[in-house]
Design a protein around this motif. Structure first.
Motif, PDB file in Angstrom:
ATOM      1  N   ALA A   1      34.412 -17.355  -8.396  1.00 11.40           N
ATOM      2  CA  ALA A   1      34.281 -18.561  -9.204  1.00 11.40           C
ATOM      3  C   ALA A   1      34.605 -18.269 -10.671  1.00 11.40           C
ATOM      4  CB  ALA A   1      32.875 -19.135  -9.076  1.00 11.40           C
ATOM      5  N   LEU A   2      34.091 -17.155 -11.182  1.00 10.65           N
ATOM      6  CA  LEU A   2      34.375 -16.784 -12.575  1.00 10.65           C
ATOM      7  C   LEU A   2      35.864 -16.506 -12.757  1.00 10.65           C
ATOM      8  CD1 LEU A   2      31.341 -14.443 -13.420  1.00 10.65           C
ATOM      9  CD2 LEU A   2      31.630 -16.867 -14.006  1.00 10.65           C
ATOM     10  N   GLY A   3      36.450 -15.785 -11.803  1.00  7.04           N
ATOM     11  CA  GLY A   3      37.870 -15.473 -11.882  1.00  7.04           C
ATOM     12  C   GLY A   3      38.739 -16.726 -11.887  1.00  7.04           C
ATOM     13  N   ASN A   4      38.325 -17.725 -11.093  1.00 12.93           N
ATOM     14  CA  ASN A   4      39.064 -18.987 -11.055  1.00 12.93           C
ATOM     15  C   ASN A   4      39.064 -19.688 -12.410  1.00 12.93           C
ATOM     16  OD1 ASN A   4      39.712 -18.779  -8.345  1.00 12.93           O
ATOM     17  ND2 ASN A   4      37.964 -19.987  -7.652  1.00 12.93           N
ATOM     18  N   LEU A   5      38.050 -19.395 -13.211  1.00  5.98           N
ATOM     19  CA  LEU A   5      37.929 -20.014 -14.534  1.00  5.98           C
ATOM     20  C   LEU A   5      38.357 -19.060 -15.645  1.00  5.98           C
ATOM     21  CD1 LEU A   5      36.892 -22.948 -14.743  1.00  5.98           C
ATOM     22  CD2 LEU A   5      36.011 -21.855 -12.690  1.00  5.98           C
ATOM     23  N   ASN A   6      39.073 -17.998 -15.275  1.00  7.58           N
ATOM     24  CA  ASN A   6      39.557 -17.004 -16.243  1.00  7.58           C
ATOM     25  C   ASN A   6      38.417 -16.342 -17.007  1.00  7.58           C
ATOM     26  OD1 ASN A   6      42.118 -17.604 -15.411  1.00  7.58           O
ATOM     27  ND2 ASN A   6      42.825 -18.439 -17.356  1.00  7.58           N
ATOM     28  N   LEU A   7      37.315 -16.060 -16.299  1.00  9.18           N
ATOM     29  CA  LEU A   7      36.177 -15.359 -16.875  1.00  9.18           C
ATOM     30  C   LEU A   7      36.034 -14.012 -16.189  1.00  9.18           C
ATOM     31  CD1 LEU A   7      33.657 -18.351 -16.994  1.00  9.18           C
ATOM     32  CD2 LEU A   7      34.791 -17.291 -18.963  1.00  9.18           C
ATOM     33  N   ASP A   8      35.852 -12.962 -16.995  1.00  7.87           N
ATOM     34  CA  ASP A   8      35.718 -11.605 -16.465  1.00  7.87           C
ATOM     35  C   ASP A   8      34.406 -11.458 -15.706  1.00  7.87           C
ATOM     36  OD1 ASP A   8      34.804  -8.553 -16.989  1.00  7.87           O
ATOM     37  OD2 ASP A   8      36.993  -8.706 -17.006  1.00  7.87           O
ATOM     38  N   PRO A   9      34.342 -10.597 -14.655  1.00  9.14           N
ATOM     39  CA  PRO A   9      33.087 -10.383 -13.926  1.00  9.14           C
ATOM     40  C   PRO A   9      31.919  -9.972 -14.819  1.00  9.14           C
ATOM     41  CG  PRO A   9      34.912  -9.435 -12.695  1.00  9.14           C
ATOM     42  CD  PRO A   9      35.478  -9.897 -14.000  1.00  9.14           C
ATOM     43  N   THR A  10      32.200  -9.276 -15.935  1.00 11.77           N
ATOM     44  CA  THR A  10      31.117  -8.868 -16.842  1.00 11.77           C
ATOM     45  C   THR A  10      30.467 -10.068 -17.534  1.00 11.77           C
ATOM     46  OG1 THR A  10      32.707  -8.550 -18.656  1.00 11.77           O
ATOM     47  CG2 THR A  10      32.200  -6.632 -17.283  1.00 11.77           C
ATOM     48  N   PHE A  11      31.125 -11.205 -17.477  1.00 17.15           N
ATOM     49  CA  PHE A  11      30.578 -12.437 -18.057  1.00 17.15           C
ATOM     50  C   PHE A  11      29.214 -12.757 -17.444  1.00 17.15           C
ATOM     51  CE2 PHE A  11      30.138 -17.083 -18.180  1.00 17.15           C
ATOM     52  CZ  PHE A  11      30.470 -17.379 -19.496  1.00 17.15           C
ATOM     53  N   SER A  12      29.018 -12.385 -16.180  1.00 17.97           N
ATOM     54  CA  SER A  12      27.776 -12.726 -15.479  1.00 17.97           C
ATOM     55  C   SER A  12      26.567 -11.986 -16.036  1.00 17.97           C
ATOM     56  CB  SER A  12      27.904 -12.437 -13.977  1.00 17.97           C
ATOM     57  OG  SER A  12      28.063 -11.046 -13.758  1.00 17.97           O
ATOM     58  N   GLN A  13      26.799 -10.934 -16.839  1.00 17.65           N
ATOM     59  CA  GLN A  13      25.686 -10.176 -17.421  1.00 17.65           C
ATOM     60  C   GLN A  13      25.273 -10.698 -18.799  1.00 17.65           C
ATOM     61  OE1 GLN A  13      24.190  -8.110 -15.325  1.00 17.65           O
ATOM     62  NE2 GLN A  13      25.820  -8.814 -13.926  1.00 17.65           N
ATOM     63  N   ARG A  14      26.012 -11.639 -19.325  1.00 18.25           N
ATOM     64  CA  ARG A  14      25.674 -12.206 -20.629  1.00 18.25           C
ATOM     65  C   ARG A  14      24.578 -13.251 -20.487  1.00 18.25           C
ATOM     66  NH1 ARG A  14      31.330 -13.944 -23.264  1.00 18.25           N
ATOM     67  NH2 ARG A  14      29.945 -14.497 -25.006  1.00 18.25           N
ATOM     68  N   SER A  15      23.827 -13.476 -21.571  1.00 19.05           N
ATOM     69  CA  SER A  15      22.800 -14.514 -21.554  1.00 19.05           C
ATOM     70  C   SER A  15      23.462 -15.893 -21.536  1.00 19.05           C
ATOM     71  CB  SER A  15      21.897 -14.406 -22.784  1.00 19.05           C
ATOM     72  OG  SER A  15      21.095 -13.249 -22.713  1.00 19.05           O
ATOM     73  N   VAL A  16      22.864 -16.812 -20.814  1.00 21.96           N
ATOM     74  CA  VAL A  16      23.445 -18.132 -20.584  1.00 21.96           C
ATOM     75  C   VAL A  16      23.768 -18.838 -21.904  1.00 21.96           C
ATOM     76  CG1 VAL A  16      23.035 -20.437 -19.628  1.00 21.96           C
ATOM     77  CG2 VAL A  16      22.311 -18.408 -18.359  1.00 21.96           C
ATOM     78  N   ASN A  17      25.063 -19.048 -22.117  1.00 19.44           N
ATOM     79  CA  ASN A  17      25.600 -19.791 -23.263  1.00 19.44           C
ATOM     80  C   ASN A  17      25.348 -19.150 -24.631  1.00 19.44           C
ATOM     81  OD1 ASN A  17      26.742 -21.922 -21.737  1.00 19.44           O
ATOM     82  ND2 ASN A  17      24.734 -22.881 -21.544  1.00 19.44           N
ATOM     83  N   GLU A  18      24.673 -17.995 -24.677  1.00 23.84           N
ATOM     84  CA  GLU A  18      24.384 -17.367 -25.963  1.00 23.84           C
ATOM     85  C   GLU A  18      25.643 -16.683 -26.501  1.00 23.84           C
ATOM     86  OE1 GLU A  18      20.763 -14.877 -27.998  1.00 23.84           O
ATOM     87  OE2 GLU A  18      21.449 -14.201 -26.033  1.00 23.84           O
ATOM     88  N   GLY A  19      26.112 -17.147 -27.636  1.00 25.56           N
ATOM     89  CA  GLY A  19      27.320 -16.588 -28.227  1.00 25.56           C
ATOM     90  C   GLY A  19      28.601 -16.982 -27.515  1.00 25.56           C
ATOM     91  N   PHE A  20      28.514 -17.920 -26.588  1.00 27.89           N
ATOM     92  CA  PHE A  20      29.714 -18.368 -25.878  1.00 27.89           C
ATOM     93  C   PHE A  20      30.567 -19.214 -26.808  1.00 27.89           C
ATOM     94  CE2 PHE A  20      28.092 -18.416 -21.179  1.00 27.89           C
ATOM     95  CZ  PHE A  20      27.646 -17.119 -21.320  1.00 27.89           C
ATOM     96  N   SER A  21      31.866 -19.119 -26.656  1.00 25.54           N
ATOM     97  CA  SER A  21      32.759 -20.052 -27.328  1.00 25.54           C
ATOM     98  C   SER A  21      32.640 -21.406 -26.627  1.00 25.54           C
ATOM     99  CB  SER A  21      34.201 -19.556 -27.260  1.00 25.54           C
ATOM    100  OG  SER A  21      34.667 -19.592 -25.914  1.00 25.54           O
ATOM    101  N   GLY A  22      33.197 -22.445 -27.263  1.00 28.71           N
ATOM    102  CA  GLY A  22      33.173 -23.761 -26.625  1.00 28.71           C
ATOM    103  C   GLY A  22      33.853 -23.748 -25.273  1.00 28.71           C
TER     104      GLY A  22
END
Length: 255
Positions: A129-150
């Motif tokens: 699912a992350l890959g389909n949205l061009n998000l790296d697998p390491t994205f899943s270890q980040r805090s939800v929406n903290e420091g995320f770009s829009g």
């Protein structure tokens, strides 16, 4: 078959000067396989409709009904609405420091399905699912929406949509703050969802640009807490060309 039916919905919000009516009798039916786009000027009540369907406590329903497959949505708690098959992608996703995306997604999936997903297949599903949205697998270890770009926030919302797999998705200005590349990726995610059998989409937007990638079956113009006019994709094209002036003029004339 999934049907979200909204009949004569009236909603108010508390202000310093007392209750203020926002929705003044909204009637819409979103059937499975249909995508409905709601467009309108700022302050017309579009986001209020989204949050009222989801059960935000800030909004008080003063009249009308909302049903999903015949079940009374307004009688359900927020979590019951999610389990029934409703999903809200928020205009401004909130930060949840200390809670990883991976834990958030697995907890949400467990709550909706009533049982925890098998870890091995779940990790694969999340990475896909992350890959389909061009998000790296390491994205899943980040805090939800903290420091995320829009763009990351909105792509994360669509990853949730894919993994939680509701019946009806309410997308509140999912296109806001996205550059053209992120808009295409997000639109592809929504199109994957709605290509499945039995899915409905209620898409709230200010701009027609997302409708070039997600073609609606129905377009509704929202003005002053009501549906001023409904039509097909051609109505969005008229709004692109002429704006909301004729709807605002007719509303003022009616007052």
């Amino acid at each position: 078959m999934s049907t979200l039916e909204i009949k004569d919905l009236q909603v108010s919000v508390d202000t310093e000067d007392g209750p203020k009516e926002i929705l003044k009798g909204v009637t819409l039916t979103i059937k499975d396989g249909e995508t409905h786009a709601i467009m309108g000027p700022n302050g017309s009540g579009k986001s209020t409709l989204a949050y009222s369907i989801a059960g935000h406590p800030k909004y008080t329903v003063t009249g009308g009904t909302v049903t999903l497959d015949g079940e009374d949505v307004l009688a359900m708690s927020v979590d019951e609405r999610a389990r029934a098959g409703l999903f809200l992608a928020m205009q401004y996703p909130v930060e949840v420091p200390g809670v990883s995306v991976a834990n958030f997604l697995r907890t949400a999936k467990t709550a909706i399905d009533g049982e925890a997903p098998k870890l091995r297949t779940w990790v694969k599903d999340v990475n896909t699912a992350l890959g389909n949205l061009n998000l790296d697998p390491t994205f899943s270890q980040r805090s939800v929406n903290e420091g995320f770009s829009g763009g990351e926030k909105k792509r994360h919302e669509i990853a949730q949509l894919e993994l939680l797999n509701p019946k009806v998705a309410v997308l509140d200005e999912t296109d806001s703050g996205l550059d053209i590349d992120a808009l295409k990726v997000v639109s592809e995610g929504v199109n994957r969802f709605r290509a499945q059998e039995g899915k409905g989409v209620l898409l709230i937007t200010h701009y027609t640009r997302i409708l070039r990638y997600i073609e609606p079956d129905h377009v509704h113009v929202f003005v002053d807490g009501k549906v001023a006019e409904s039509g097909g994709p051609e109505l969005a094209e008229e709004l692109e060309a002429n704006g909301y002036e004729r709807f605002l003029t007719s509303t003022q004339a009616a007052v």
